[in-house]
Design an enzyme around this catalytic site. Structure first.
Site, PDB file in Angstrom:
ATOM      1  N   CYS A 116       0.851  -1.336  -0.005  1.00  0.00           N
ATOM      2  CA  CYS A 116      -0.055  -0.026   0.105  1.00  0.00           C
ATOM      3  C   CYS A 116       0.831   1.237   0.151  1.00  0.00           C
ATOM      4  O   CYS A 116       0.394   2.398  -0.193  1.00  0.00           O
ATOM      5  CB  CYS A 116      -0.993   0.017   1.085  1.00  0.00           C
ATOM      6  SG  CYS A 116      -2.075  -1.359   1.247  1.00  0.00           S
ATOM      7  N   HIS A 242      -3.265   7.539   2.571  1.00  0.00           N
ATOM      8  CA  HIS A 242      -3.587   6.128   2.200  1.00  0.00           C
ATOM      9  C   HIS A 242      -5.045   5.757   2.603  1.00  0.00           C
ATOM     10  O   HIS A 242      -5.326   5.805   3.991  1.00  0.00           O
ATOM     11  CB  HIS A 242      -2.601   5.086   2.605  1.00  0.00           C
ATOM     12  CG  HIS A 242      -3.180   3.725   2.362  1.00  0.00           C
ATOM     13  ND1 HIS A 242      -3.537   3.422   1.338  1.00  0.00           N
ATOM     14  CD2 HIS A 242      -3.153   2.672   3.062  1.00  0.00           C
ATOM     15  CE1 HIS A 242      -3.695   1.910   1.107  1.00  0.00           C
ATOM     16  NE2 HIS A 242      -3.612   1.523   2.494  1.00  0.00           N
ATOM     17  N   ASN A 272     -10.252   0.371   0.010  1.00  0.00           N
ATOM     18  CA  ASN A 272      -8.604   0.304  -0.014  1.00  0.00           C
ATOM     19  C   ASN A 272      -8.163  -0.113  -1.226  1.00  0.00           C
ATOM     20  O   ASN A 272      -8.264  -1.447  -1.515  1.00  0.00           O
ATOM     21  CB  ASN A 272      -8.161  -0.682   1.320  1.00  0.00           C
ATOM     22  CG  ASN A 272      -6.421  -0.544   1.167  1.00  0.00           C
ATOM     23  OD1 ASN A 272      -5.878   0.043   0.397  1.00  0.00           O
ATOM     24  ND2 ASN A 272      -6.233  -1.068   2.488  1.00  0.00           N
TER      25      ASN A 272
END
Length: 315
Positions: A116, A242, A272
């Site tokens: 990520c 994020h 996500n």
């Protein structure tokens, strides 16, 4: 004057197929609901790639939009750096697949894997190459198809992720605008709390452990970025974090003392999207007019590895 990497254009692309919480919860029965998912993550829906879509095709669409936003032609791009944890092939890289889809016949391309945190890592590498004079114009792309590595029987993970791609065109320019600094970290001792088993999944995550590390490590990297540039928290106009979990996002906004409207949030609609989440969120806030030229923008992310990092950008 200082040579910097200026974000000349931003683009994002999401697959048209949308799976909302009610449809997803129906797979699990009475123990799971829209409210259950929202309470834990802030997510209401996610986009999923179709059978004819790939990591490369999503990334190419985001790249086209970034080029159009910058008013740039593909033949001025010196290279493509793609951050992804879900490439279409072991090799060739997703970057060269995107290069072909764009009709680009010059320059270079390679992939970078930092889960990520991948986009922040890729931005740092691209910035260093531009500062060193190795390139004048680079496409930096985060593209993911996490739907293909999820265990769709595990409600603790499959409800959290979605597919998509985001891209920026970095251009070498002299002046005050551009990437001011990037800050990268990793600690492999915690690699087992968020990982993909083998090369094709499934993804496994110890959610509480990840949350604990996220708040502490992201707070530290935010302070590091501000200190490196002798900038106070009050000088930051926008936080583009994020998009993993609304609780982590809100905690980081509070740390910076930013009002909610100055924290870019897309996790509710995108879920996500791993390495794509930061550039997707950035592209949305730029294209809807929130982020303006000259604004000071802080990007941050944490992912499997553990990896984490931040970047301070004068847009």
């Amino acid at each position: 004057m200082t040579l910097r990497s200026v974000i000349a254009g931003c683009g994002g692309h999401l697959p048209p197929n949308v799976l909302d919480n009610d449809a997803l919860a129906a797979r699990f029965g009475l123990d799971t609901s829209d409210a259950w998912i929202r309470e834990r993550s802030g997510i209401t829906q996610r986009h999923l790639a179709g059978p004819d879509e790939s990591c490369a095709s999503l990334g190419a669409e985001a790249a086209r939009k970034a080029l159009a936003h910058a008013g740039a032609a593909v033949d001025e791009v010196d290279g493509i750096i793609v951050a992804t944890a879900t490439p279409d092939h072991a090799f060739p890289s997703t970057a060269v697949r995107i290069q072909a889809l764009l009709g680009m016949t010059r320059g270079f391309g390679f992939d970078l894997s930092a889960a990520c945190t991948g986009f922040v890592y890729a931005l740092s590498v691209a910035d260093a190459m531009i500062r060193a004079g190795q390139a004048k114009s680079l496409l930096v792309i985060g593209s993911e198809v996490y739907s293909r590595i999820l265990d769709w029987t595990d409600r603790g993970t499959c409800v959290l992720f979605g597919d998509g791609a985001g891209a920026v065109l970095l251009r070498a320019e002299e002046g005050e605008r551009g990437v001011l600094s990037t800050h990268l970290h990793a600690d492999g001792r915690h690699g087992d709390i968020l990982l993909v088993e083998g090369t094709a999944g499934p993804l496994r995550m110890a959610g509480r452990e990840v949350f604990k590390h996220a708040v502490n490590k992201l707070s530290a990297v935010v302070d590091e970025a501000l200190a490196a540039n002798s900038i106070g928290r009050e000088d930051v106009q926008w936080l583009v974090p994020h998009q993993a979990n609304i609780r982590i996002i809100e905690a980081m906004g509070k740390k910076l003392g930013l009002p909610r409207e100055r924290v870019v949030v897309t996790v509710d609609r995108h879920a996500n999207t791993s390495a794509a989440s930061v550039p997707l969120a950035l592209a949305e806030a730029v294209h809807d007019g929130r982020i303006q030229r000259g604004d000071l923008v802080l990007l941050e992310a944490i992912g499997g590895g553990l990896t984490w990092g931040g970047a301070l950008v004068r847009f």
